[in-house]
Write an enzyme that holds these catalytic residues in place. Structure first.
Site, PDB file in Angstrom:
ATOM      1  N   MET A 186      60.970  52.083  35.089  1.00  0.00           N
ATOM      2  CA  MET A 186      61.588  52.408  36.362  1.00  0.00           C
ATOM      3  C   MET A 186      63.093  52.132  36.312  1.00  0.00           C
ATOM      4  SD  MET A 186      60.479  51.204  40.213  1.00  0.00           S
ATOM      5  CE  MET A 186      60.837  49.463  39.932  1.00  0.00           C
TER       6      MET A 186
ATOM      7  N   GLU B  23      53.274  44.014  42.991  1.00  0.00           N
ATOM      8  CA  GLU B  23      53.994  43.285  41.944  1.00  0.00           C
ATOM      9  C   GLU B  23      54.689  42.056  42.519  1.00  0.00           C
ATOM     10  OE1 GLU B  23      57.704  43.866  38.780  1.00  0.00           O
ATOM     11  OE2 GLU B  23      57.242  45.434  40.241  1.00  0.00           O
TER      12      GLU B  23
END
Length: 432
Positions: free
Chosen positions: A166, A287
């Site tokens: 990402m 996360e």
């Protein structure tokens, strides 16, 4: 069934399932005399959770702890040990449906795993998080049936180690500013760009990780992002650099990955073009809760070391835990740890791993609170140990170095402050 050994053999996951299936009657039916007197346990709400924690503590003590300092000093990932979390313990499929070989457990189970592993080796735990949450859970929740059938078995077993791509050299907190592009050409997509700070991006100095969940731009709007599954060996996909000499998390590999006219089959697109932003943000919530749980492990171990040392160390004729300055360090650390722990596990208990939307405010909140708490508690532990706290043998200096990353990775504390303030401003009622 013996819950104390539910994950202790190569067939551990099957034994773990047996613990569940053996419970035919509800727990309250077994003993009516205590059905309303049992205290609520936020941290081990079921027998399965308690069994998971006990198994992990045993594994951590016997297998993770003995190698932690060595692999930290070598700046190496203990890849064989990481794979055992899947092949022997079944921990890489905690949130995966049983039909794909997983345990089909909840976010509380993720918290237990990350707290227990981080109490010994946060860097090793970070590699586990990147694989299990950022790749495996993403695939289990967002992948097509064909993707799951093709890839889940190998990543749940630990045969292949994955990660998520990402962040970029110029896009961290501003993730929608990523530049990596994917252009469709016939029955394939061509990717160009680079990804930075990728955990598990390299397995060693020269070898790529096995498989990645990659976000790339496919449209003109900032939110026009798509997801692709990219495997090692794909032409045009290569290791840019293995990043070394990090402050902490040294036993976790970090890398820059490069895509140069990287051609991948169109079938490796996950979902539809331009629809990745929603599930990308959703997985960030999960996360962040796991990263907060890592901070709990760091704080708990720091308190334990500090507590024992200050009982045994004598100065001016008495144990140093009899002095007010030391008492403040120990007591405040305990209180802050317990407050953060309750918040983390409460948030996890209300987090649906497969829901399309949830409360960003509390996933930001637990990471904002717990990560700084973990850093501060490990700092106090060093202060209490003095010179001994400054060397690797006494563990807390490594925990302190590892703790700092958790205020940055997965969202900076400044990003959490911004998000929470924004969400509070839009809430008519934010408390019950």
């Amino acid at each position: 069934a013996s819950t104390s050994r539910c994950f202790s053999t190569r067939s551990g996951m099957n034994a773990f399932r047996a613990v569940r299936s053996a419970r035919i009657a509800p727990r309250w039916a077994a003993s009516t005399s205590r059905c309303f007197s049992t205290r609520v346990n936020l941290f081990d709400p079921t027998e399965e959770h308690a069994a998971l924690r006990q198994t992990l503590r045993s594994f951590v003590q016997n297998e993770v702890e003995p190698q932690a300092l060595e692999f930290n000093n070598k700046e190496m990932l203990n890849l064989p040990l990481l794979k055992r979390l899947g092949s022997e313990l079944g921990l890489m499929g905690i949130g995966v449906e049983e039909e794909y070989g997983g345990a089909d457990m909840d976010a509380v189970a993720f918290c237990i795993a990350h707290e227990e592993l981080s109490a010994s080796d946060p860097a090793f735990c970070l590699a586990y998080l990147a694989h299990t949450l950022l790749f495996v859970n993403n695939l289990a929740v967002n992948g097509t049936p064909a993707h799951k059938a093709k890839y889940l078995a190998d990543v749940v077993s630990g045969e292949k180690i994955g990660g998520m791509c990402m962040s970029e050299p110029g896009a961290g907190t501003d993730v929608l500013g990523m530049k990596t592009k994917a252009v469709k050409q016939g029955d394939k997509y061509v990717l160009n760009g680079s990804k930075m700070w990728i955990t598990n991006g390299a397995l060693n100095d020269s070898e790529l990780g096995d498989i990645f969940w990659v976000y790339a731009r496919t449209g003109e709007k900032r939110s026009d992002l798509s997801t692709f599954i990219v495997e090692k060996g794909t032409p045009g996909f290569k290791l840019g650099q293995r990043i070394k000499d990090k402050l902490g998390m040294r036993a976790s590999t970090t890398a820059e990955l490069v895509f140069e006219n990287c051609e991948i089959p169109a079938e490796n697109l996950v979902g539809q073009e331009n629809d990745a932003t929603k599930h990308m943000m959703r997985n960030l919530e999960i996360e962040r809760v796991a990263l907060a749980a890592m901070s709990l492990g760091i704080a708990r171990r720091s308190i334990d070391i500090m507590r024992q040392y200050c009982q045994e160390r004598v100065a001016f004729g008495k144990p140093i835990n009899s002095f007010g300055q030391v008492q403040r360090h120990i007591s405040e650390s305990y209180a802050e740890y317990m407050a953060a722990r309750a918040y983390v596990y409460m948030t996890a208990a209300n987090l649906d791993l497969r829901a399309e939307s949830s409360s960003r405010m509390d996933s930001d909140g637990v990471k904002l609170l717990a990560t700084t708490m973990g850093k501060n508690v490990s700092d106090r532990a060093i202060q209490c140990l003095g010179g001994y706290g400054y060397v690797g043998e006494y563990v807390v200096e490594r925990l302190w170095r590892d703790a700092k990353l958790l205020e940055i990775g997965g969202g900076t504390i400044e990003a959490h402050q911004k998000n929470i303030t924004k969400d509070l401003a839009s809430c008519d009622s934010w408390y019950s």
